[in-house]
Design an enzyme around this catalytic site. Structure first.
Site, PDB file in Angstrom:
ATOM      1  CG  PHE A   1      -2.135  -0.852   1.064  1.00  0.00           C
ATOM      2  CD1 PHE A   1      -3.279  -0.372   0.442  1.00  0.00           C
ATOM      3  CD2 PHE A   1      -2.110  -2.168   1.504  1.00  0.00           C
ATOM      4  CE1 PHE A   1      -4.379  -1.193   0.270  1.00  0.00           C
ATOM      5  CE2 PHE A   1      -3.202  -2.997   1.337  1.00  0.00           C
ATOM      6  CZ  PHE A   1      -4.347  -2.508   0.717  1.00  0.00           C
ATOM      7  CG  HIS A   2       2.131   3.213  -3.290  1.00  0.00           C
ATOM      8  ND1 HIS A   2       1.650   2.075  -3.884  1.00  0.00           N
ATOM      9  CD2 HIS A   2       2.151   4.166  -4.265  1.00  0.00           C
ATOM     10  CE1 HIS A   2       1.406   2.311  -5.159  1.00  0.00           C
ATOM     11  NE2 HIS A   2       1.687   3.568  -5.417  1.00  0.00           N
ATOM     12  NE  ARG A   3      -3.946   4.907  -6.022  1.00  0.00           N
ATOM     13  CZ  ARG A   3      -3.468   5.497  -7.106  1.00  0.00           C
ATOM     14  NH1 ARG A   3      -2.421   4.996  -7.715  1.00  0.00           N
ATOM     15  NH2 ARG A   3      -4.037   6.577  -7.579  1.00  0.00           N
TER      16      ARG A   3
END
Length: 374
Positions: free
Chosen positions: A215-217
């Protein structure tokens, strides 16, 4: 491992094709193109991913020379990144004009390279053109739309992408369907079965008995409630969850006081790309907000739960991926896949990737040479 030599022969002067990139996914997808261009490639790294694990390590993985220029604009707000990179790229192109500029995807580096090429009257090539989420809340959507409309050559990975371009009046000789170079990138660096087995042993994992997540958004990790919801869902899953955590995502979790949730998940540092692919090819399924992983699961034949409000890669929905918003049945979607995992894996093994046959880079380079040599 490494990228095999290709029969493509490029007859362009050294440094005549400027390849502008700034993030890990761009390096991965442009690696074959850079290799095939050979001395003609002038690689410029904007520094959007300035952590070594997210930049130079991937040049080493693909056995590529480091970029000719490194702008170091990473860590700045989006507008400053784009403005600074555009200004410096424009000056470079005016001082030493390339015959063409190549960008890939939808990052800030893509928009900066596109604006600089346009301002310098240099032909622009967009690799992975035509993707659309139709979600204006995504900065990447703005980047890719502007780039496509400025481009002289849009290399669309699928017919769906080409159709999106046609709806916006971009068609004819400006568009070619090439496939996606992620296919050959992945195949060239995926470790063989014995090495994958050794890696699983080192991590205390069993094939098809763990979940791989990333996850990074900003839409997911910049809001405390959303990030907490996602981590809670991951912590509650019935199989071990391996989470290679982007530095920014880790920082957000710490600042929101979510460390207790991270402690219930197998959090690791970002992995070298071959190691990540090894885990992806051996996991039961993936849970992620990554666009790249949506493509990669179609090559390694694994199911995925995409945790986002929208996706610009509809080609994998209904086969390799399902889309869920945070808090909207992510856990239930995972359980449903796990209940018929063996059948799902068998079905996906027979399903072709929508992103082509592994010749996208060769097709792209032939078209780039034609444009740059005109």
């Amino acid at each position: 491992m490494g990228i095999p030599q290709s029969p493509v022969s490029v007859d362009l002067p050294p440094g005549s094709v400027a390849v502008v990139l700034g993030t890990r996914p761009e390096i991965i997808k442009l690696a074959h193109i850079i290799r095939l261009l050979g001395p003609a490639a002038r690689v410029i790294h904007t520094g959007q991913h300035y952590d070594a694990n997210l930049s130079s390590v991937f040049f080493r993985a693909f056995d590529l020379p480091l970029p000719t220029l490194f702008l170091e604009v990473g860590g700045e707000p989006r507008g400053i990144q784009i403005g600074e990179a555009t200004s410096r790229l424009t000056q470079m192109f005016l001082d030493d004009p390339p015959r063409a500029v190549v960008v890939q995807g939808d990052t800030n580096a893509v928009l900066a390279g596109s604006l600089a090429a346009n301002a310098s009257d240099i032909p622009l090539v967009h690799v992975e053109a035509g993707l659309r989420s139709y979600d204006r809340a995504m900065p990447e959507e703005h980047n890719r739309v502007v780039c496509d409309h400025l481009s002289d050559l849009c290399l669309a990975p699928t017919g769906t992408s080409a159709a999106n371009l046609a709806k916006e009046g971009i068609a004819g000789s400006r568009v070619a369907i090439t496939g996606n170079p992620v296919v050959e990138a992945l195949r060239s660096l995926l470790p063989p079965a014995d090495q994958r087995s050794q890696m699983l042993s080192r991590h205390g994992l069993q094939s098809n008995r763990f979940i791989l997540s990333t996850f990074h958004r900003p839409e997911n990790v910049d809001d405390r409630h959303t990030w907490e919801t996602i981590l809670s869902d991951l912590a509650a899953l019935p199989l071990p969850v391996v989470l290679p955590l982007h530095p920014r995502s880790r920082h957000r979790a710490a600042s929101f006081g979510l460390q207790p949730l991270l402690d219930q998940i197998r959090v690791v540092d970002p992995l070298p790309y071959p190691q990540f692919l090894a885990l992806l090819s051996e996991c039961a399924l993936a849970v992620s907000d990554s666009g790249g992983v949506q493509e990669e699961v179609s090559v390694v034949k694994r199911p995925m739960v995409v945790v986002r409000n929208s996706t610009e890669r509809p080609e994998v929905l209904g086969t390799f991926a399902v889309l869920r918003q945070p808090g909207d049945g992510v856990g239930e979607a995972v359980i449903q896949i796990l209940q018929s995992l063996q059948d799902t894996h068998h079905q996906l093994a027979q399903t072709p990737s929508p992103y082509g046959d592994g010749t996208a880079s060769q097709r792209s380079v032939t078209l780039i040479e034609r444009l740059a040599g005109a």
